[in-house]
Write an enzyme that holds these catalytic residues in place. Structure first.
Site, PDB file in Angstrom:
ATOM      1  N   TRP A 202      55.050  36.663  47.296  1.00 28.12           N
ATOM      2  CA  TRP A 202      55.615  35.698  46.345  1.00 28.12           C
ATOM      3  C   TRP A 202      54.485  35.186  45.450  1.00 28.12           C
ATOM      4  CZ3 TRP A 202      60.665  33.041  46.825  1.00 28.12           C
ATOM      5  CH2 TRP A 202      60.818  31.993  45.913  1.00 28.12           C
ATOM      6  N   ASP A 203      54.420  35.728  44.248  1.00 23.95           N
ATOM      7  CA  ASP A 203      53.313  35.409  43.347  1.00 23.95           C
ATOM      8  C   ASP A 203      53.716  34.292  42.370  1.00 23.95           C
ATOM      9  OD1 ASP A 203      50.851  35.654  42.123  1.00 23.95           O
ATOM     10  OD2 ASP A 203      51.009  37.796  41.732  1.00 23.95           O
TER      11      ASP A 203
ATOM     12  N   TRP B 120      39.707  30.516  39.110  1.00 28.17           N
ATOM     13  CA  TRP B 120      40.300  31.804  39.476  1.00 28.17           C
ATOM     14  C   TRP B 120      39.204  32.694  40.073  1.00 28.17           C
ATOM     15  CZ3 TRP B 120      39.113  36.716  37.531  1.00 28.17           C
ATOM     16  CH2 TRP B 120      39.920  37.746  38.041  1.00 28.17           C
TER      17      TRP B 120
ATOM     18  N   ASP C  83      42.016  36.463  44.340  1.00 25.77           N
ATOM     19  CA  ASP C  83      42.007  37.784  43.712  1.00 25.77           C
ATOM     20  C   ASP C  83      40.633  38.420  43.795  1.00 25.77           C
ATOM     21  OD1 ASP C  83      44.600  38.148  43.037  1.00 25.77           O
ATOM     22  OD2 ASP C  83      44.412  37.455  40.968  1.00 25.77           O
TER      23      ASP C  83
ATOM     24  N   ARG D 220      49.401  34.273  30.564  1.00 25.00           N
ATOM     25  CA  ARG D 220      49.605  35.659  31.000  1.00 25.00           C
ATOM     26  C   ARG D 220      50.922  36.194  30.419  1.00 25.00           C
ATOM     27  NH1 ARG D 220      50.386  38.879  36.583  1.00 25.00           N
ATOM     28  NH2 ARG D 220      48.663  40.310  36.409  1.00 25.00           N
TER      29      ARG D 220
ATOM     30  N   ASP E 294      53.265  46.362  44.788  1.00 29.98           N
ATOM     31  CA  ASP E 294      52.942  45.160  44.000  1.00 29.98           C
ATOM     32  C   ASP E 294      53.644  45.210  42.646  1.00 29.98           C
ATOM     33  OD1 ASP E 294      51.031  43.004  42.717  1.00 29.98           O
ATOM     34  OD2 ASP E 294      50.500  43.041  44.835  1.00 29.98           O
ATOM     35  N   ASP E 295      53.170  44.414  41.738  1.00 27.29           N
ATOM     36  CA  ASP E 295      53.745  44.211  40.396  1.00 27.29           C
ATOM     37  C   ASP E 295      54.005  45.537  39.661  1.00 27.29           C
ATOM     38  OD1 ASP E 295      54.446  43.099  38.025  1.00 27.29           O
ATOM     39  OD2 ASP E 295      52.571  42.013  37.693  1.00 27.29           O
TER      40      ASP E 295
ATOM     41  N   CYS F 226      51.150  33.607  47.104  1.00 28.71           N
ATOM     42  CA  CYS F 226      50.081  34.074  46.222  1.00 28.71           C
ATOM     43  C   CYS F 226      50.226  33.309  44.918  1.00 28.71           C
ATOM     44  CB  CYS F 226      50.249  35.580  45.983  1.00 28.71           C
ATOM     45  SG  CYS F 226      49.098  36.278  44.797  1.00 28.71           S
TER      46      CYS F 226
ATOM     47  N   ASN G 206      51.849  33.129  38.688  1.00 27.12           N
ATOM     48  CA  ASN G 206      50.618  33.362  37.931  1.00 27.12           C
ATOM     49  C   ASN G 206      50.367  32.418  36.764  1.00 27.12           C
ATOM     50  OD1 ASN G 206      49.317  35.611  39.263  1.00 27.12           O
ATOM     51  ND2 ASN G 206      51.185  36.722  38.789  1.00 27.12           N
TER      52      ASN G 206
HETATM   53  C1  DGJ Z   1      48.088  38.180  40.813  1.00 28.09           C
HETATM   54  C2  DGJ Z   1      47.888  38.459  42.257  1.00 28.09           C
HETATM   55  O1  DGJ Z   1      46.962  37.583  42.806  1.00 28.09           O
HETATM   56  C3  DGJ Z   1      47.480  39.914  42.454  1.00 28.09           C
HETATM   57  O2  DGJ Z   1      47.229  40.174  43.804  1.00 28.09           O
HETATM   58  C4  DGJ Z   1      48.570  40.799  41.913  1.00 28.09           C
HETATM   59  O3  DGJ Z   1      49.724  40.678  42.708  1.00 28.09           O
HETATM   60  C5  DGJ Z   1      48.864  40.459  40.478  1.00 28.09           C
HETATM   61  N1  DGJ Z   1      49.097  39.062  40.297  1.00 28.09           N
HETATM   62  C6  DGJ Z   1      50.044  41.232  39.959  1.00 28.09           C
HETATM   63  O4  DGJ Z   1      50.406  40.884  38.708  1.00 28.09           O
END
Ligand code: DGJ
Length: 744
Positions: free
Chosen positions: A475-476, A197, A546, A441, A364-365, A524, A478
């Site tokens: 479109w994330d 990461w 990030d 997360r 964003d989020d 993303c 995580n």
């Molecule tokens: C991870 C992304 O890479 C960030 O740019 C951001 O959008 C966060 N998530 C939001 O939770």
């Protein structure tokens, strides 16, 4: 160009600079050559399929001995080829072994789409496709080897189609890779990409050794850690010299890319879906398609390999209208506000951004459900009007009234335990019954293999897009895929889950793009964990990392540039000191680095000094001016990424303009001069040399001023042979952009 020689039973696949030869030997499909373009010579001797086993056994080799050696196009498991196989199938009684024998072939213009999977496309005049049909008479399974060959690009794209053609019972595909290349090891190196990461795609290069070496992902996505790319290259190959074979994969899930050196100094490279935990039940009459693998050969080093990948992607994989369009310069509020925002704050950012020339605000989020931190709300894609202070429609209108486009963040494939969606549909979350789910997360994944989940996402995302008027979606994704179990499949089909997850994601993307053809999606995944050709088919740009620190980005964007063009790399100017590293850097350096990507901002413009605001206005004007060059030009890495001065160049396809960017990671005054030798220029052409004004030009020495500030010209020949030097007077982390413009 594809041809078949009936005398030698050989197929030739020719790109402008490479030849790929396939031969049929006693029904087996052999691989005789891939490399620099050759003439019409008969290359079948290279497979050594007619060799005698030894002085005392002057007979054709027995099957096992033959297969242990024979270079194959699609080696199968269980018959005597003990190298890494590319296909393993068992029948309903769990009997293994696949024996593929030639049946027929066809050659046609163009390339066919693959149902449910991203794939290259082209006009009929731009490529040809060869399909070799093979058959296993015991299994009743047909396997078609598909090769698309480009007329003007040095790329060959491969995949297979597996059909349970004549079977009366299901068969089980246990391994289905997309490509295999067998070659003799010429003292090769192997180059792969690894990371973490915020530290994605750092390169790793070492000599090929006996046994296996490679990269894999079992994370349900391409991953931060290893990337689905491999280059096999001459020991002495560098950026501009030497033979390089590049392999990449048009897929977004578990993968494997392995190089295996064996007892005979033969090197086998395979690439495809990772077969660990994979098993696909194929009923009579059903078809399974493997994703496409991209193969390229360069006899002029790594830069040329990269340019081939870049051209292929830009011309034949971006399926949206953004293929040739300028992307909007955006501002994203994530690093400016994190979860702490409302409409007022967003409008403040948007207004200031607009004054500076920015074209889009991305929210964003944190705009939906109960989402003031990362512990809750995912899945509840209903705008939180209380937090925002208005409806999403009103917010979208306010942004548009300011003259900006509006973009919205989603993380569609995930669900929080603390969400209305989870309370209503706990069975939609991926988890193994009876086991504590593996949270990451604080989130779980949605079961993307389920049609009802896919429909939910298509309808809820469409609703938000329609109500808000958003034309951009970030479109994330995580977390990784583990706890691989789905209630929607019977026990014997659980091995299909990871692949069906990816297919489900593709289906949602496909549907959204059909409904909203003007939608620009940015991929993303906690930064750049899902940066791959599969996603790029739907999402023409992807958030590269990030880590927005420009010095860290040098390595990340450098590694990414090996096979992805600048117009795919999401890159933003963020605040200083940087939030990930704490490093302070000048704003013009952050901009110079972000300009080698899609370019945007991720900071609060209200917090900038007057000088920085002026800098932002100039950077945006500069990017607008240079956008076609950066987006469509040929990319050259002029140095490595770990140098004191890291330099790269983009040259227009006609050679008329070049932008050189140089960033100092460390300045050593009075010690060394950093010469830069540009590439890709027209040798006889005079070029005007100019330095982009970054506010530091008064620090140049007299000699530097004479070189850069007086409209001095030099020929392409001289520039390429002797080069020019990079000024160093502005200190560590300073950046310079040098423009070379042909004077006609
Ligand atoms: C991870 C992304 O890479 C960030 O740019 C951001 O959008 C966060 N998530 C939001 O939770």
């Amino acid at each position: 160009m594809i041809s078949f020689n009936e005398k030698t039973n050989t197929f030739r696949l020719d790109t402008p600079d490479s030849t790929y030869a396939i031969c049929i030997s006693r029904g087996w499909i052999g691989h005789s050559y891939y490399g620099k373009k050759v003439g019409d010579d008969d290359l079948t001797y290279l497979t050594r399929c007619n060799d005698f086993f030894g002085a005392y056994t002057p007979v054709f080799r027995e099957k096992h001995t033959f297969l242990d050696f024979f270079p194959q196009e699609l080696p199968t498991e269980g018959l005597g080829d003990f190298r890494e196989s590319a296909l393993a199938i068992s029948n309903s009684e769990n009997r293994n072994g696949v024996e593929l024998k030639y049946v027929s072939h066809k050659i046609f213009d163009g390339a066919n789409p693959i149902e449910g999977l991203p794939a290259v496309f082209a006009d009929k005049s731009e490529c040809k496709t060869l399909e070799i049909t093979t058959f296993d008479a015991v299994l009743g399974v047909e396997v078609v080897l598909v090769y698309t060959v480009f007329e003007k690009i040095n790329a060959i794209v491969r995949h297979t189609r597996i059909i349970n053609k004549k079977g009366t019972a299901p068969v089980f595909i246990k391994k289905a890779l997309s490509a295999c290349i067998d070659m003799d090891n010429q003292n090769f190196d192997v180059l792969t990409l690894h990371g973490s990461w915020a530290r994605e795609r750092h390169i790793e290069r070492h000599p090929v050794h006996l046994g296996k070496q490679g990269v894999v992902s079992m994370r349900g996505e391409t991953s931060h850690q290893e990337h689905c790319f491999m280059a096999i290259l001459d020991k002495n190959a560098d950026e501009n010299n030497g033979n390089v074979y590049g392999f990449n994969f048009i897929y977004s899930g578990n993968f494997v890319a392995d190089a295996q050196l064996n007892q005979f100094n033969n090197l086998r490279v395979v690439m495809g879906i990772n077969s660990e935990n994979f098993c696909w039940k194929l009923n009579p009459g059903e078809t399974f398609n493997t994703p496409q693998a991209v193969l390229t050969f360069s006899d002029k080093g790594l830069n040329k390999m990269s340019q081939t990948f870049h051209d292929l992607y830009r011309e034949h994989l971006i399926r949206s209208e953004y293929k040739k369009q300028m992307r909007p310069i955006l501002i994203n509020n994530w690093e400016a506000t994190y979860f702490d925002f409302n409409t007022e704050k967003l409008i403040d950012i948007a207004r200031k951004a607009k004054e500076n020339g920015i074209e889009m605000l991305v929210m964003d989020d944190g705009w939906f459900g109960k989402r003031d931190n990362d512990r809750s709300g995912l899945g509840d894609w209903t705008p939180n009007e209380k937090k925002l202070g208005c409806s999403i429609g009103e917010l979208g209108k306010e942004i548009r009234d300011l003259g900006l486009r509006f973009g919205i963040w989603f993380e569609p494939e995930t669900i929080s335990e603390d969400s209305d969606l989870f309370r209503a549909h706990p069975g939609w979350a991926v988890q193994v019954p009876g086991r504590e789910p593996s949270l990451c997360r604080y989130e779980l994944l949605l079961d993307m293999s389920r049609a009802d989940v896919q429909e939910y996402l298509i309808s809820i995302i469409s609703k938000v897009l329609s109500e808000s008027g958003a034309t951009y979606l970030k479109w994330d994704f995580n977390r990784n895929l583990c706890d691989k179990y789905t209630a929607s499949l019977r026990a014997e089909r659980q091995g299909e889950f990871a692949h069906r997850f990816v297919l489900g994601t593709y289906r949602v993307l496909e549907n959204l793009l059909t409904r909203f053809p003007e939608l620009l999606i940015e991929g993303c995944s906690s930064g750049g964990a899902r940066f791959d050709y599969g996603m790029l088919y739907y999402t023409p740009q992807i958030w590269t990392s990030d880590d927005t620190d420009p010095i860290e980005r040098l390595s990340i964007q450098y590694g990414t540039s090996f096979f992805y063009p600048t117009n795919t790399m999401g890159a933003h100017v963020s605040a200083s000191p940087n939030h990930q590293t704490g490093r302070a850097t000048p704003i013009y350096t952050r901009a110079a680095v972000a300009m080698s990507g899609t370019f945007g901002y991720e900071l609060d413009p209200n917090k900038l000094s007057e000088e920085e605001k002026e800098s932002v206005r100039e950077e945006i004007q500069l990017f607008d001016r240079l956008n076609p060059l950066i987006r469509e030009g040929d990319y050259f890495r002029l140095t490595g990424a770990k140098e004191d001065c890291v330099v790269w160049e983009v040259v227009s396809k006609d050679g008329a303009q070049a932008l050189i960017t140089a960033v100092y990671t460390q300045v050593h005054p009075n010690q060394m001069v950093h010469y830069v030798r540009p590439q890709g220029l027209l040798p006889e052409q005079e070029y005007e040399i100019s330095l982009i004004d970054n506010g530091q030009t008064e620090k140049l020495s007299g000699q530097e001023k004479a070189l850069f500030l007086t409209e001095k010209t030099m020929t392409g020949k001289a520039l390429q042979a002797r080069g020019i030097y990079v000024p160093n007077a502005a200190g560590d982390y300073s950046a310079w952009q040098i423009l070379l413009t042909a004077r006609y």
